[in-house]
Design a protein around this motif. Structure first.
Motif, PDB file in Angstrom:
ATOM      1  N   TYR A 612      -2.989   3.211  -4.175  1.00  0.00           N
ATOM      2  CA  TYR A 612      -1.981   4.463  -3.160  1.00  0.00           C
ATOM      3  C   TYR A 612      -3.168   6.352  -3.431  1.00  0.00           C
ATOM      4  CZ  TYR A 612      -1.013   5.353  -8.273  1.00  0.00           C
ATOM      5  OH  TYR A 612      -0.625   5.502  -9.210  1.00  0.00           O
ATOM      6  N   GLN A 613      -3.115   7.293  -1.973  1.00  0.00           N
ATOM      7  CA  GLN A 613      -2.855   8.488  -2.995  1.00  0.00           C
ATOM      8  C   GLN A 613      -2.537   8.980  -3.503  1.00  0.00           C
ATOM      9  OE1 GLN A 613      -4.885   8.364   1.629  1.00  0.00           O
ATOM     10  NE2 GLN A 613      -6.054   8.965   0.953  1.00  0.00           N
ATOM     11  N   ARG A 614      -2.390  10.223  -3.933  1.00  0.00           N
ATOM     12  CA  ARG A 614      -1.638  10.839  -4.458  1.00  0.00           C
ATOM     13  C   ARG A 614      -1.617  12.176  -4.096  1.00  0.00           C
ATOM     14  NH1 ARG A 614      -0.886  10.192 -10.417  1.00  0.00           N
ATOM     15  NH2 ARG A 614      -0.525  12.377 -10.595  1.00  0.00           N
ATOM     16  N   ASP A 616      -1.319  15.196  -5.518  1.00  0.00           N
ATOM     17  CA  ASP A 616      -2.165  16.075  -6.893  1.00  0.00           C
ATOM     18  C   ASP A 616      -3.491  15.998  -6.416  1.00  0.00           C
ATOM     19  OD1 ASP A 616      -2.420  14.084  -7.626  1.00  0.00           O
ATOM     20  OD2 ASP A 616      -0.515  14.881  -9.808  1.00  0.00           O
ATOM     21  N   ASP A 617      -3.919  15.189  -5.745  1.00  0.00           N
ATOM     22  CA  ASP A 617      -5.863  14.616  -5.749  1.00  0.00           C
ATOM     23  C   ASP A 617      -5.965  14.618  -3.977  1.00  0.00           C
ATOM     24  OD1 ASP A 617      -7.912  13.941  -6.087  1.00  0.00           O
ATOM     25  OD2 ASP A 617      -7.417  12.193  -6.730  1.00  0.00           O
ATOM     26  N   ASN A 618      -6.996  15.697  -3.942  1.00  0.00           N
ATOM     27  CA  ASN A 618      -7.322  16.469  -2.073  1.00  0.00           C
ATOM     28  C   ASN A 618      -8.462  15.346  -1.928  1.00  0.00           C
ATOM     29  OD1 ASN A 618      -4.968  17.526  -1.954  1.00  0.00           O
ATOM     30  ND2 ASN A 618      -5.839  19.508  -2.950  1.00  0.00           N
ATOM     31  N   SER A 619      -8.839  14.563  -3.449  1.00  0.00           N
ATOM     32  CA  SER A 619     -10.239  13.863  -3.043  1.00  0.00           C
ATOM     33  C   SER A 619     -10.574  13.493  -2.004  1.00  0.00           C
ATOM     34  CB  SER A 619     -11.047  13.734  -4.428  1.00  0.00           C
ATOM     35  OG  SER A 619     -10.271  12.505  -4.567  1.00  0.00           O
ATOM     36  N   GLY A 620      -9.032  12.678  -2.067  1.00  0.00           N
ATOM     37  CA  GLY A 620      -9.281  11.181  -0.416  1.00  0.00           C
ATOM     38  C   GLY A 620      -9.456  10.051  -1.720  1.00  0.00           C
ATOM     39  N   LYS A 621      -9.015  10.278  -2.796  1.00  0.00           N
ATOM     40  CA  LYS A 621      -9.429   8.508  -4.132  1.00  0.00           C
ATOM     41  C   LYS A 621      -8.269   7.970  -4.319  1.00  0.00           C
ATOM     42  CE  LYS A 621      -9.920   7.780  -8.693  1.00  0.00           C
ATOM     43  NZ  LYS A 621     -10.521   7.918 -10.239  1.00  0.00           N
ATOM     44  N   PHE A 622      -8.403   6.661  -4.287  1.00  0.00           N
ATOM     45  CA  PHE A 622      -7.210   5.813  -4.139  1.00  0.00           C
ATOM     46  C   PHE A 622      -7.032   5.725  -5.559  1.00  0.00           C
ATOM     47  CE2 PHE A 622      -8.332   5.864   0.319  1.00  0.00           C
ATOM     48  CZ  PHE A 622      -7.229   5.224   0.720  1.00  0.00           C
ATOM     49  N   HIS A 623      -5.507   5.251  -5.921  1.00  0.00           N
ATOM     50  CA  HIS A 623      -4.735   5.340  -7.333  1.00  0.00           C
ATOM     51  C   HIS A 623      -4.877   3.762  -7.579  1.00  0.00           C
ATOM     52  CE1 HIS A 623      -6.484   8.780  -8.275  1.00  0.00           C
ATOM     53  NE2 HIS A 623      -5.872   9.728  -6.961  1.00  0.00           N
ATOM     54  N   HIS A 624      -4.329   3.067  -8.658  1.00  0.00           N
ATOM     55  CA  HIS A 624      -3.582   1.848  -9.161  1.00  0.00           C
ATOM     56  C   HIS A 624      -3.076   2.067 -10.665  1.00  0.00           C
ATOM     57  CE1 HIS A 624      -2.614  -2.281  -9.848  1.00  0.00           C
ATOM     58  NE2 HIS A 624      -3.399  -2.410 -11.338  1.00  0.00           N
ATOM     59  N   THR A 625      -2.257   1.932 -10.575  1.00  0.00           N
ATOM     60  CA  THR A 625      -1.038   1.952 -11.635  1.00  0.00           C
ATOM     61  C   THR A 625      -0.909   0.774 -12.558  1.00  0.00           C
ATOM     62  OG1 THR A 625      -0.313   3.486 -11.067  1.00  0.00           O
ATOM     63  CG2 THR A 625       0.545   2.452 -12.580  1.00  0.00           C
ATOM     64  N   ASN A 626      -1.678   0.105 -14.055  1.00  0.00           N
ATOM     65  CA  ASN A 626      -0.502  -1.120 -14.130  1.00  0.00           C
ATOM     66  C   ASN A 626       1.113  -0.876 -14.353  1.00  0.00           C
ATOM     67  OD1 ASN A 626       0.584  -3.444 -15.341  1.00  0.00           O
ATOM     68  ND2 ASN A 626      -1.361  -3.126 -17.276  1.00  0.00           N
ATOM     69  N   TRP A 627       2.116  -0.831 -13.905  1.00  0.00           N
ATOM     70  CA  TRP A 627       3.239  -0.744 -13.627  1.00  0.00           C
ATOM     71  C   TRP A 627       4.703  -1.667 -14.724  1.00  0.00           C
ATOM     72  CZ3 TRP A 627       4.522   3.512 -10.104  1.00  0.00           C
ATOM     73  CH2 TRP A 627       4.034   3.605  -9.174  1.00  0.00           C
ATOM     74  N   ASN A 628       3.816  -2.332 -15.230  1.00  0.00           N
ATOM     75  CA  ASN A 628       4.602  -2.947 -16.607  1.00  0.00           C
ATOM     76  C   ASN A 628       4.418  -2.034 -17.639  1.00  0.00           C
ATOM     77  OD1 ASN A 628       5.216  -5.285 -14.796  1.00  0.00           O
ATOM     78  ND2 ASN A 628       3.157  -6.168 -14.987  1.00  0.00           N
TER      79      ASN A 628
END
Length: 628
Positions: A612-614, A616-628
């Motif tokens: 997903y994108q954030r 608060d991050d305007n770079s266009g970078k995609f992020h991933h979270t370990n939701w567990n």
């Protein structure tokens, strides 16, 4: 072999060659040439001084006319007037085009012709030279001989009947639309050939019976055999297929191919899927046969009196059929044809498909309006009067026919009350919904209208569910003006979504589409013609997105309270109004700055690591979270 023909009108001076030639050329709509206009000045001077021409004088002139015939035959048939008194002259004139030459010999007595010749002014042939022409004349054995004692009209009729000219346009398939388009073309003065299959015992002599049933088809040629039909057409052949979409179209193409020549043009005028049109375009291109996919809207009467026509394919090839399609099309407010080149490949059929999707919604909206007004206690006649009163601000072809439908009586009741509420479809709404999903375009109203039809088809289950679930709509507390405003609101959203889908297809497939022109050809002749469509022509010149236009934005804002009221009341009183509901739901989603899609994207990342994108991050970078 080129199937064009040169008709030489021959005979001694004064027999009326030029008059007959001009009338015949006009009848066949082919070029006319007077051989006298091609004499070199030396010949004219010689004849003007009272001296007859000899064979040496005529040689260059005859060769010039022969070259003229050859040049013209590359483009079309033609009529050439020339005395051609000797067999040797006629041999020169037809050299190299013998199989494409027809001779007409106008015959009269010396006294008949000398009387005519003496009445002519400013002609270089003096009547004293007439006898030399009669002396020179070698009667042809291969010509249609006609006595000049007949009237010019009778002579031309006789020639027309005897010389079967090649038709300039062919219609393959004489269903409802094929018949109407054939008559339309004939009424516009085109020479056409028509074909319909023959099935012994069930479908016999369909084309012949059709031709004989309509005066305008007197000069048309009717066929039940494919080879004869194809051979009756001028090259390049222009054949419009008016057959059922799908496999039948492919079967017909395969049946035609053995008799076609390179450069011939097939025009698919059915409701074909645009993807199949692209496949057929590529397949026939490999055989050097051209293919044009043409959307035709207007139904039986529109096809006869003037439909809206949406052609797609190679533009240069379209220009070869443009005169025919534009002539039979409806005319807009500026008397321009409701036919325009749409774009490449299957774009014409795509645009027609979306037209039908918009049509599905317009029909469903009127059905919902009727149901609302009926639930408010109005009779069909009263609903018709209400819809009639809406015409100054919301007129359309579909609104007009709905008024007519609601006023139709059957005995002591309205016919509409006796029609089973199961709506059919022929697939174009389905295709539009699939295309919208494939292109990622939110054509939610078209999908809602389609699924409303599908739901209607479960009549038995609906009857049982109405009992089991106790769904019983009660009287609605609404103002007529609010219903009208809601209807107008939903129509704006419908047109936005349909035009947006076309725009997205253009971008995806590399089609160069002009939405303003598309709207223009939808202002007459088609099922979705309306006053609103006329309004959209200048709007779409500014932007493909009509919801960016200030006037439309202001109108949507003004209508929004009414759609809110109508949809809310329908939900509360348990009355289904899927397209009215979806129109406001869509706009609310479309105009929501921060939607619920962040939850969906988080869910996708949770179970599928889709990232997903954030905010608060305007770079266009995609992020991933370990939701567990």
């Amino acid at each position: 072999m080129n199937s064009n023909k040169v008709i030489y009108i021959m005979g001694v001076s004064g027999c009326g060659k030029s008059t007959i030639g001009q009338m015949l050329a006009k009848r066949f709509k082919i070029p006319f040439f007077d051989g006298d206009d091609f004499h070199p000045q030396s010949n004219i001077d010689k004849m003007s001084s009272g001296l007859p021409l000899n064979d040496a004088d005529r040689l260059g002139w005859l060769q010039t006319l022969n070259e003229l015939a050859k040049t013209e035959l590359q483009k079309s048939s033609c009529v050439i007037v020339c005395s051609a008194l000797k067999e040797s002259y006629r041999t020169l004139l037809s050299k190299g085009v013998e199989d494409q030459t027809a001779w007409v010999h106008l015959v009269g007595s010396y006294n008949q012709i000398v009387e005519r010749l003496n009445k002519r002014e400013n002609h270089f042939m003096d009547s004293s030279l007439l006898q030399s022409q009669f002396d020179t004349l070698e009667n042809p054995s291969n010509a249609l001989e006609i006595n000049i004692g007949l009237t010019p009209e009778e002579i031309v009729d006789k020639i027309t009947k005897d010389i079967k000219m090649k038709s300039e346009f062919g219609l393959f398939g004489l269903g409802v639309m094929g018949k109407s388009l054939s008559r339309n073309l004939a009424q516009k003065g085109f020479n056409i050939s028509v074909f319909n299959r023959e099935v012994k015992g069930t479908e016999e002599d369909v084309a012949i019976h059709f031709k004989n049933s309509h005066k305008e088809l007197d000069s048309a040629q009717a066929f039940s055999d494919i080879q004869g039909f194809v051979n009756s057409l001028q090259t390049p052949r222009r054949i419009m297929l008016m057959v059922n979409a799908g496999k039948i179209t492919d079967y017909v193409i395969e049946d035609l191919i053995p008799f076609l020549s390179e450069g011939d043009i097939l025009i698919d005028g059915g409701n074909s899927n645009y993807i199949k049109t692209k496949e057929r375009y590529d397949y026939l291109k490999s055989k050097n046969i051209h293919f044009i996919g043409v959307g035709v809207s207007g139904g039986e009467q529109g096809a006869l009196k003037g439909p809206s026509i949406m052609p797609g394919g190679n533009k240069e090839i379209y220009n070869l059929v443009k005169p025919y399609l534009e002539s039979i099309a409806a005319k807009d407010d500026n008397n321009l044809p409701c036919c325009t080149y749409i774009g490449e490949e299957g774009s014409g059929h795509f645009v027609k498909m979306v037209h039908n999707g918009i049509e599905y919604v317009e029909m469903q909206l009127l059905a919902e309006v009727f149901t609302i007004l009926k639930t408010m206690g109005k009779t069909p006649d009263e609903v018709a009067d209400i819809l009639e009163s809406w015409k100054p601000k919301a007129d359309s072809y579909l609104l007009g026919i709905t008024v007519d439908i609601l006023r139709k009586k059957d005995g002591n009741d309205w016919l509409i009350n006796k029609i089973v509420d199961k709506a059919g479809n022929k697939g174009t709404g389905n295709w539009t919904t699939i295309a919208a999903a494939q292109l990622g375009a939110p054509s939610t109203l078209i999908a809602s209208a389609l699924f409303a039809r599908y739901t209607s088809f479960y009549k038995d289950e609906r009857l049982q569910a109405s009992i089991n679930l106790n769904i019983n709509p009660s009287i609605l507390n609404l103002e007529i003006e609010d219903v009208c405003n809601a209807y107008q609101f939903a129509r704006i959203i419908n047109h936005y979504q349909g035009l947006k889908l076309i725009s997205e297809a253009g971008k995806s497939y590399g089609w160069h589409l002009n939405l303003s022109e598309i709207a223009r050809i939808w202002t007459n002749g088609c099922i979705i013609k309306s006053d609103f469509m006329v309004e959209l022509i200048p709007v779409l010149k500014e932007d493909d997105n009509i919801l960016k236009n200030k006037l439309i934005i202001n109108r949507v804002k003004a209508l929004k309270p009414s759609i809110n009221k109508v949809v809310s009341e329908c939900v509360l009183k348990e009355l289904t109004a899927p397209c009215l509901s979806e129109s406001v739901n869509f706009l609310n989603a479309y105009a929501t700055a921060n939607s619920s899609a962040n939850i969906i994207q988080a869910q996708r990342d949770y179970f599928g690591a889709h990232t997903y994108q954030r905010t608060d991050d305007n770079s266009g970078k995609f992020h991933h979270t370990n939701w567990n």
